[in-house]
Design a protein around this motif. Structure first.
Motif, short mmCIF file in Angstrom:
data_model
loop_
_atom_site.label_atom_id
_atom_site.label_comp_id
_atom_site.label_asym_id
_atom_site.label_seq_id
_atom_site.Cartn_x
_atom_site.Cartn_y
_atom_site.Cartn_z
N GLY A 58 -15.07 -42.78 -18.11
CA GLY A 58 -15.56 -42.63 -16.79
C GLY A 58 -15.18 -40.93 -16.46
O GLY A 58 -14.50 -40.22 -17.28
N THR A 59 -15.53 -40.68 -15.32
CA THR A 59 -15.23 -39.08 -15.03
C THR A 59 -14.80 -39.08 -13.74
O THR A 59 -15.43 -39.02 -12.57
N GLY A 60 -13.37 -39.15 -13.61
CA GLY A 60 -12.76 -38.86 -12.18
C GLY A 60 -12.65 -37.21 -12.20
O GLY A 60 -12.37 -36.55 -13.12
N VAL A 61 -12.36 -37.02 -10.84
CA VAL A 61 -12.09 -35.51 -10.64
C VAL A 61 -11.08 -35.00 -11.29
O VAL A 61 -10.78 -33.84 -11.80
N MET A 62 -9.85 -35.81 -11.44
CA MET A 62 -8.56 -35.25 -12.07
C MET A 62 -8.96 -35.22 -13.65
O MET A 62 -8.01 -34.52 -14.19
N ASP A 63 -9.60 -36.20 -14.05
CA ASP A 63 -10.05 -35.90 -15.57
C ASP A 63 -10.53 -34.72 -15.72
O ASP A 63 -10.10 -34.09 -16.97
N PHE A 64 -11.43 -34.15 -15.12
CA PHE A 64 -11.84 -32.68 -15.36
C PHE A 64 -10.89 -31.71 -15.20
O PHE A 64 -10.53 -30.52 -15.89
N GLY A 65 -9.98 -31.95 -14.31
CA GLY A 65 -8.75 -31.07 -13.96
C GLY A 65 -7.98 -30.67 -15.36
O GLY A 65 -7.54 -29.72 -15.70
N VAL A 66 -7.77 -31.85 -16.24
CA VAL A 66 -7.00 -31.47 -17.51
C VAL A 66 -7.91 -30.72 -18.29
O VAL A 66 -7.35 -29.74 -19.02
N GLY A 67 -9.26 -30.86 -18.58
CA GLY A 67 -10.15 -30.14 -19.42
C GLY A 67 -10.32 -28.75 -18.76
O GLY A 67 -10.25 -27.82 -19.75
N GLY A 68 -10.42 -28.78 -17.64
CA GLY A 68 -10.79 -27.49 -16.85
C GLY A 68 -9.18 -26.34 -17.24
O GLY A 68 -9.42 -25.46 -17.31
N PHE A 69 -8.08 -27.30 -16.99
CA PHE A 69 -6.85 -26.39 -17.31
C PHE A 69 -6.73 -25.83 -18.63
O PHE A 69 -6.46 -24.84 -18.85
N VAL A 70 -7.17 -26.57 -19.72
CA VAL A 70 -7.03 -26.02 -21.04
C VAL A 70 -8.20 -25.04 -21.41
O VAL A 70 -7.99 -24.01 -21.89
N PHE A 71 -9.27 -25.24 -20.71
CA PHE A 71 -10.40 -24.10 -20.91
C PHE A 71 -10.06 -22.62 -20.12
O PHE A 71 -10.26 -21.78 -20.57
N ALA A 72 -9.25 -22.88 -18.93
CA ALA A 72 -8.76 -21.79 -18.14
C ALA A 72 -7.72 -20.85 -19.06
O ALA A 72 -7.86 -19.62 -19.12
N ASN A 73 -6.97 -21.61 -19.91
CA ASN A 73 -5.83 -20.91 -20.53
C ASN A 73 -6.59 -20.35 -21.69
O ASN A 73 -6.03 -19.24 -22.15
N ALA A 74 -7.64 -20.85 -22.31
CA ALA A 74 -8.29 -20.22 -23.27
C ALA A 74 -9.10 -18.94 -22.81
O ALA A 74 -9.26 -17.92 -23.56
N LEU A 75 -9.63 -18.94 -21.72
CA LEU A 75 -10.30 -17.65 -21.06
C LEU A 75 -9.41 -16.39 -21.22
O LEU A 75 -9.78 -15.25 -21.41
N VAL A 76 -8.21 -16.69 -21.10
CA VAL A 76 -7.18 -15.40 -21.32
C VAL A 76 -6.40 -15.23 -22.25
O VAL A 76 -5.33 -14.57 -22.53
N SER A 77 -6.85 -16.09 -23.38
CA SER A 77 -5.95 -15.92 -24.71
C SER A 77 -6.17 -14.55 -25.49
O SER A 77 -7.16 -13.93 -24.97
N PRO A 78 -5.21 -14.33 -26.19
CA PRO A 78 -5.31 -12.98 -26.81
C PRO A 78 -6.64 -12.76 -27.67
O PRO A 78 -7.24 -11.71 -27.73
N GLU A 79 -7.14 -13.91 -28.22
CA GLU A 79 -8.36 -13.78 -28.93
C GLU A 79 -9.54 -13.67 -28.14
O GLU A 79 -10.67 -13.04 -28.23
N ILE A 121 -13.86 -23.24 -27.46
CA ILE A 121 -15.09 -22.87 -26.58
C ILE A 121 -14.89 -21.95 -25.67
O ILE A 121 -15.70 -20.97 -25.04
N GLY A 122 -13.66 -22.05 -24.81
CA GLY A 122 -13.10 -21.54 -24.05
C GLY A 122 -12.91 -19.85 -24.45
O GLY A 122 -13.22 -19.03 -23.56
N VAL A 123 -12.49 -19.62 -25.66
CA VAL A 123 -12.30 -18.58 -26.39
C VAL A 123 -13.63 -17.78 -26.40
O VAL A 123 -13.67 -16.62 -26.03
N GLN A 124 -14.75 -18.48 -26.53
CA GLN A 124 -15.99 -17.94 -26.75
C GLN A 124 -16.55 -17.51 -25.39
O GLN A 124 -17.29 -16.36 -25.30
N VAL A 125 -16.44 -18.28 -24.39
CA VAL A 125 -16.94 -17.89 -23.07
C VAL A 125 -16.04 -16.75 -22.56
O VAL A 125 -16.70 -15.70 -22.16
N GLY A 126 -14.62 -16.67 -22.64
CA GLY A 126 -13.89 -15.46 -22.40
C GLY A 126 -14.24 -14.16 -23.33
O GLY A 126 -14.33 -13.11 -22.45
N LEU A 127 -14.57 -14.08 -24.38
CA LEU A 127 -15.21 -13.00 -25.04
C LEU A 127 -16.61 -12.59 -24.46
O LEU A 127 -16.92 -11.47 -24.20
#
Length: 497
Positions: A164-185, A315-321
């Motif tokens: 299923g797709t709960g709003v809080m389910d996205f929060g978990v994936g979105g948090f990981v994605f957000a961290n990747a956006l500002v990673s050193p890579e 994928i977050g690293v790729q988007v961040g780049l």
């Protein structure tokens, strides 16, 4: 009467665990629709600041109170008492934003040409749109982790049991994605040289997450705080997931080119989904509940789902780049935002296909559909926030109110540049909730978790009325925001690593 006695006979901890268990989520459309709330709040904030900027100096707390009522209040109400009329909320907020925009447009004495705005040059101090995305993910997460324990929070928004797709389910994936956006890579930092040195540096950088994970584990076990074992396992929690994902991803990116990380993420997702479909791994995660035999059995969800989160991170690293590529004009940023928007639509199309022919989204497994959904929704939200920021930037140009903060700042002519204006800009950058949370995001997340635990320990959240629940949530968020705002006002960055 019998049912009431039975309910009161159940221990409070088991009642709360049951309250967040066996849920199926909501539709992809409703989650996507909710993505418009944060951009609309951002637009309201920007337009009100432009119209009322002379009032910001009345009291040092004025910017905090304005941001609280314009950003926090709508987000809390939209996931509680107004959740059943979400579409009405969004339409109303859009009409209000249109009215504010019209007021600025008709009273503007400056340039109102859209074409000249698109050709304008821009510069920025922080990466455009990424900061906004990370801050709003943090705010929505802070609201949800406490709101989920109240009846006023819709059960369809909570984390799902298996599929299923709960709003809080996205929060978990979105948090990981957000961290990747500002990673050193993603920031293009030079990781060449001795690979072992880079890996060692990453190991050191995640020790706060590991410490927080151990601290949460000990606190939960010692206090008997309610926990949902099928979420991550008996000993695992989200802090451990964040740390392991960071380490594994950094190790992979020392040998793989970061600018092709989406390719490797696709391979990882594909192979992982193939393994789920052709082996007993899926049944092992979902059905094997004999958790006393080993550490793996006790924490199978947290350990195995790490594979999917690593793919999301890559994928977050790729988007961040891509987002951090140098761009000097508004039209270049608009083109980038439209590219992100189209990418999210394409990912949603692939997601719908996977849900039809493979399996539904599962946060518990972090399967291929979950990875697609997390990335698609993250990119969609970030592009919407970027477009909202551009609307505010356009209004700044019309009003001549250049000192209000935005991700981008229009370049001024030399005749318009003066010391007073620069000092005013610097002063404004010290105020506002978005800047405050951006400065201490990890501490804000930690503080939210601590206050959530304290609130659950002192209030019977399951039996609170709707109005009282909303009051508690708003008071809880006000405390969070006040602490962060005070730290920011005194130039304090809580970073001990």
């Amino acid at each position: 009467m019998l049912n009431r006695h039975v309910i009161h006979a159940i221990p409070p901890r088991e009642l709360k665990e049951a309250f967040v268990s066996n849920l199926n989520g909501t539709s992809l459309v409703e989650v996507a629709l909710g993505s418009f709330l944060s951009p609309l709040c951002l637009i309201h904030r920007g337009l009100i600041l432009i119209l009322c900027h002379h009032l910001l100096h009345l009291h040092p707390m004025t910017p905090l109170l304005l941001d609280f009522f314009v950003i926090i209040l709508p987000l809390v109400l939209s996931c509680t008492v107004l959740s059943s009329v979400l579409h009405v909320v969004i339409i109303t907020m859009t009409l209000v934003a249109a009215g504010l925009f019209y007021n600025i447009y008709t009273n503007s004495k400056h340039q109102r040409s859209t074409s000249s705005f698109i050709q304008s040059g821009v510069h920025f101090h922080q990466v455009p749109f990424i900061t906004l995305f990370r801050v709003f993910v943090n705010i929505n997460t802070a609201i949800s982790i406490l709101a989920v324990d109240f009846n006023v929070f819709p059960r369809r928004y909570a984390k799902t049991e298996t599929y299923g797709t709960g709003v809080m389910d996205f929060g978990v994936g979105g948090f990981v994605f957000a961290n990747a956006l500002v990673s050193p890579e993603a920031r293009g930092k030079n990781t060449s040289g001795l690979r072992i040195n880079h890996i060692w540096k990453q190991l050191l950088s995640v020790w706060p997450l590991m410490a927080l994970g151990i601290g949460r584990l000990m606190t939960v076990k010692m206090t008997g705080y309610h926990e949902h074992e099928t979420e991550y396992g008996v000993h695992w929690n989200f802090f451990f997931t964040l740390a392991i994902v960071r380490i594994v991803s950094s190790m992979l990116l020392t040998v793989l080119p970061a600018n092709r990380s989406w390719v490797f993420a696709s391979v990882i997702c594909g192979l992982y989904q193939l393994t789920l479909e052709t082996s007993s791994l899926k049944d092992f995660v979902i059905h094997n509940n004999d958790r006393d035999k080993s550490f793996l059995l006790a924490n199978k969800e947290g350990i195995i789902s790490t594979v999917g989160y690593v793919a999301i991170y890559l994928i977050g690293v790729q988007v961040g780049l891509y987002v951090m590529q140098p761009r000097s004009r508004v039209r270049e940023w608009l083109r980038a935002l439209l590219t992100l928007l189209l990418t999210s639509f394409m990912l949603y199309a692939v997601l719908c296909t996977c849900q039809t022919f493979v399996e539904p989204v599962s946060r518990r497994l972090a399967n291929l559909p979950f990875c697609l959904w997390s990335v698609a929704q993250s990119v969609f939200l970030m592009s919407c926030l970027g477009l909202a920021d551009m609307i505010v930037l356009f209004c700044q140009r019309m009003s001549g109110c250049h000192f209000l903060t935005s991700s981008c700042t229009l370049q001024r002519k030399e005749s318009e540049t003066n010391t007073d204006l620069d000092q005013q800009t610097s002063k404004m950058e010290r105020h506002g909730l978005i800047q405050a949370i951006s400065r201490n995001q990890l501490f804000f997340f930690l503080l939210s978790n601590v206050l959530t635990g304290l609130t659950n320990s002192t209030i019977d959240t399951l039996h609170c009325g709707s109005l009282f629940s909303v009051f508690v949530l708003l008071f809880y968020m006000l405390i969070n925001c006040f602490f962060i705002y005070v730290l920011h006002s005194y130039d304090i960055t809580v970073k001990f690593w």
